[in-house]
Design a protein around this motif. Structure first.
Motif, PDB file in Angstrom:
ATOM      1  N   MET A 268      -7.929 -10.661  -5.365  1.00 31.93           N
ATOM      2  CA  MET A 268      -9.091 -10.788  -5.186  1.00 31.93           C
ATOM      3  C   MET A 268     -10.149  -9.829  -3.786  1.00 31.93           C
ATOM      4  O   MET A 268     -10.621  -8.825  -4.175  1.00 31.93           O
ATOM      5  CB  MET A 268      -9.995 -11.943  -5.634  1.00 31.93           C
ATOM      6  CG  MET A 268      -9.612 -12.935  -6.433  1.00 31.93           C
ATOM      7  SD  MET A 268     -10.158 -12.064  -7.793  1.00 31.93           S
ATOM      8  CE  MET A 268      -8.745 -11.554  -8.087  1.00 31.93           C
ATOM      9  N   ALA A 269      -9.167  -9.702  -2.586  1.00 31.97           N
ATOM     10  CA  ALA A 269      -9.595  -9.025  -1.617  1.00 31.97           C
ATOM     11  C   ALA A 269      -9.548  -7.454  -1.647  1.00 31.97           C
ATOM     12  O   ALA A 269      -9.886  -6.580  -0.635  1.00 31.97           O
ATOM     13  CB  ALA A 269      -9.450  -9.476  -0.178  1.00 31.97           C
ATOM     14  N   GLY A 270      -8.216  -6.920  -2.735  1.00 35.33           N
ATOM     15  CA  GLY A 270      -7.855  -5.237  -2.968  1.00 35.33           C
ATOM     16  C   GLY A 270      -6.399  -5.514  -2.097  1.00 35.33           C
ATOM     17  O   GLY A 270      -6.557  -3.737  -2.979  1.00 35.33           O
ATOM     18  N   TYR A 271      -6.013  -6.293  -2.160  1.00 36.39           N
ATOM     19  CA  TYR A 271      -4.420  -6.382  -1.779  1.00 36.39           C
ATOM     20  C   TYR A 271      -3.753  -6.258  -2.828  1.00 36.39           C
ATOM     21  O   TYR A 271      -4.050  -7.073  -4.005  1.00 36.39           O
ATOM     22  CB  TYR A 271      -4.135  -7.319  -0.660  1.00 36.39           C
ATOM     23  CG  TYR A 271      -4.166  -7.143   0.478  1.00 36.39           C
ATOM     24  CD1 TYR A 271      -4.307  -7.027   1.541  1.00 36.39           C
ATOM     25  CD2 TYR A 271      -5.807  -8.317   1.358  1.00 36.39           C
ATOM     26  CE1 TYR A 271      -4.009  -6.581   3.195  1.00 36.39           C
ATOM     27  CE2 TYR A 271      -6.180  -7.427   2.071  1.00 36.39           C
ATOM     28  CZ  TYR A 271      -4.742  -7.429   3.625  1.00 36.39           C
ATOM     29  OH  TYR A 271      -5.795  -7.001   5.010  1.00 36.39           O
ATOM     30  N   ASP A 272      -2.547  -5.658  -2.715  1.00 39.04           N
ATOM     31  CA  ASP A 272      -1.539  -5.668  -3.918  1.00 39.04           C
ATOM     32  C   ASP A 272      -0.809  -6.941  -3.178  1.00 39.04           C
ATOM     33  O   ASP A 272       0.002  -6.512  -2.796  1.00 39.04           O
ATOM     34  CB  ASP A 272      -0.683  -3.808  -4.014  1.00 39.04           C
ATOM     35  CG  ASP A 272      -1.808  -3.053  -4.953  1.00 39.04           C
ATOM     36  OD1 ASP A 272      -2.655  -2.798  -5.558  1.00 39.04           O
ATOM     37  OD2 ASP A 272      -1.251  -2.152  -3.996  1.00 39.04           O
ATOM     38  N   VAL A 273      -0.112  -7.290  -3.822  1.00 38.96           N
ATOM     39  CA  VAL A 273       0.440  -8.627  -4.458  1.00 38.96           C
ATOM     40  C   VAL A 273       1.220  -8.832  -4.949  1.00 38.96           C
ATOM     41  O   VAL A 273       1.617  -8.537  -6.469  1.00 38.96           O
ATOM     42  CB  VAL A 273      -0.376  -9.832  -3.948  1.00 38.96           C
ATOM     43  CG1 VAL A 273       0.485 -10.985  -4.016  1.00 38.96           C
ATOM     44  CG2 VAL A 273      -1.588  -9.950  -2.772  1.00 38.96           C
ATOM     45  N   ILE A 274       2.942  -8.996  -4.549  1.00 43.43           N
ATOM     46  CA  ILE A 274       4.231  -8.689  -5.564  1.00 43.43           C
ATOM     47  C   ILE A 274       4.506 -10.930  -5.372  1.00 43.43           C
ATOM     48  O   ILE A 274       4.429 -11.147  -3.706  1.00 43.43           O
ATOM     49  CB  ILE A 274       4.793  -8.198  -4.980  1.00 43.43           C
ATOM     50  CG1 ILE A 274       4.586  -7.204  -5.046  1.00 43.43           C
ATOM     51  CG2 ILE A 274       6.642  -8.315  -5.698  1.00 43.43           C
ATOM     52  CD1 ILE A 274       5.424  -5.341  -4.441  1.00 43.43           C
TER      53      ILE A 274
END
Length: 294
Positions: A22-28
Motif C-alpha cells: 500500500m505504501a508503494g513497494y513491490d513485494v514478492i
C-alpha cells in the motif's frame, strides 16, 4: 521504491507485507504454506517459488517466521538468504528468536557481505494491520538508517537498541512484561467477577488510572467476552518465554515472577490451548480459582 522480498505470510507477516504494498513497494512473498498466497495476490503482491528466487529478485529481504530454527532454515545454507544474496544486500529478520541465533546469522552475513538487522516487533496482529508496531532493532547504525523507510511503513515506535542480537534481547524483555501484565489483568477480571462488579465499568476506570496499560486497551474486551481468537498465540508466547528464561539464566538474572508466568503459559499449552490468544491465561486463572469458564 525498492523491491522487498517478504518471507512468512502468517498472522503478522501478511498485514506487514500488505502495508508495504500500500505504501508503494513491490513485494514478492514466500511462505511454507501456499494457501496464504491468495491474500497477498489480491493486494498486488507477487509470489516466489522459493527463497532463492525471492532473494534474487529483491533489493531488501525481510523474514517473519516462527522461531530460531525457522530463521536458520531460511537464512543459512546453500538455499538460504545469505548464500544467494548480493554483497551489500539488506536482510532484516523481524521474527522473535534467541539473541544468540540473531548474532549467529549476523556473523554469517559478514561472510557473504550481507547487511543484517534483527528487528523483532511488538503490538500483535492489530498493530500489524494498523502499521503501528513497536520495532526494536539490533545491528549497525548505518544499516538501521537504510532500513528506516521500511520500518516507518510497518511501525510507529522504531528504536535502534544496540548491536546484533540487542533487538532480540529487548524483545525478550517485552515478552516478559506482556506475559506478566496479561496474567495480572486476568487475575483482576476473575477477582472482579467473583464480587459481581460491573467489569466493563471497572476496566474503563482502571484503564484511566495508574493501572492503565495496552493489555487493558487491546485485550480486556475479548477477555471479558471469553473470545480468544489468536492475535498472538499461546504457542508463540511459550516459545518466547523459553528464550527469555534461557537468556536470563545465561546472564545470571533471577526472574521469579517471569518464571511463574512461563509455567502458567506452559500449562495452557499442555492442555491443548496453544492455538488460542495469549489472553487465554484468563481460562487458567478461572480453573485455578475453581470457577467455571463462561
Amino acid at each position: 521504491m525498492s523491491t522487498i522480498g517478504f518471507i512468512g505470510l502468517g498472522i503478522m507477516g501478511r498485514p506487514m507485507a500488505t502495508n508495504l504494498i500500500m505504501a508503494g513497494y513491490d513485494v514478492i512473498g514466500y511462505d511454507h504454506s501456499p494457501a496464504r498466497y491468495e491474500a497477498l495476490r489480491q493486494v498486488g503482491g507477487q509470489i516466489a517459488d522459493g527463497v532463492v528466487e525471492l532473494v534474487q529478485k529483491s533489493e531488501i529481504v525481510i523474514s517473519m517466521v516462527r522461531d530460531s530454527a525457522d530463521v536458520e532454515a531460511v537464512a543459512l545454507g546453500e538455499q538460504g538468504v545469505l548464500a544467494n544474496a548480493r554483497p551489500g544486500q539488506l536482510y532484516i529478520d523481524m521474527s522473535s528468536i534467541s539473541p544468540q541465533t540473531a548474532r549467529q546469522v549476523a556473523e554469517a552475513g559478514k561472510t557473504f557481505g550481507v547487511r543484517v538487522l534483527d528487528a523483532p516487533v511488538s503490538g500483535g496482529e492489530a498493530a500489524a494491520v494498523e502499521g503501528d508496531l513497536s520495532i526494536m532493532v539490533g545491528g549497525e547504525a548505518d544499516d538501521f538508517a537504510a532500513a528506516r523507510p521500511v520500518f516507518d511503513v510497518v511501525g510507529r515506535t522504531i528504536v535502534h537498541v544496540g548491536p546484533h542480537g540487542a533487538g532480540q534481547t529487548v524483545k525478550a524483555a517485552n515478552q516478559l512484561i506482556v506475559a506478566g501484565t496479561i496474567e495480572l489483568v486476568a487475575e483482576a477480571i476473575v477477582f472482579l467477577e467473583a464480587y459481581g462488579v460491573d467489569t466493563e465499568a471497572a476496566v474503563k476506570v482502571l484503564a484511566g488510572g495508574l493501572a492503565g496499560n495496552r493489555v487493558l486497551d487491546r485485550k480486556a474486551a475479548g477477555m471479558l467476552a471469553r473470545q480468544f481468537q489468536p492475535g498472538f498465540r499461546i504457542d508463540l508466547h511459550h516459545k518466547d518465554m523459553g528464550i527469555l528464561t534461557s537468556a536470563a539464566r545465561e546472564a545470571g538474572v533471577v526472574i521469579p515472577l517471569g518464571s511463574a508466568v512461563a509455567q502458567l503459559i506452559a500449562a495452557l499449552k499442555a492442555q491443548g490451548d496453544g492455538g488460542l490468544d495469549h489472553s487465554a491465561l484468563l481460562k487458567l486463572v478461572e480453573q485455578l480459582s475453581g470457577r467455571s469458564a463462561r
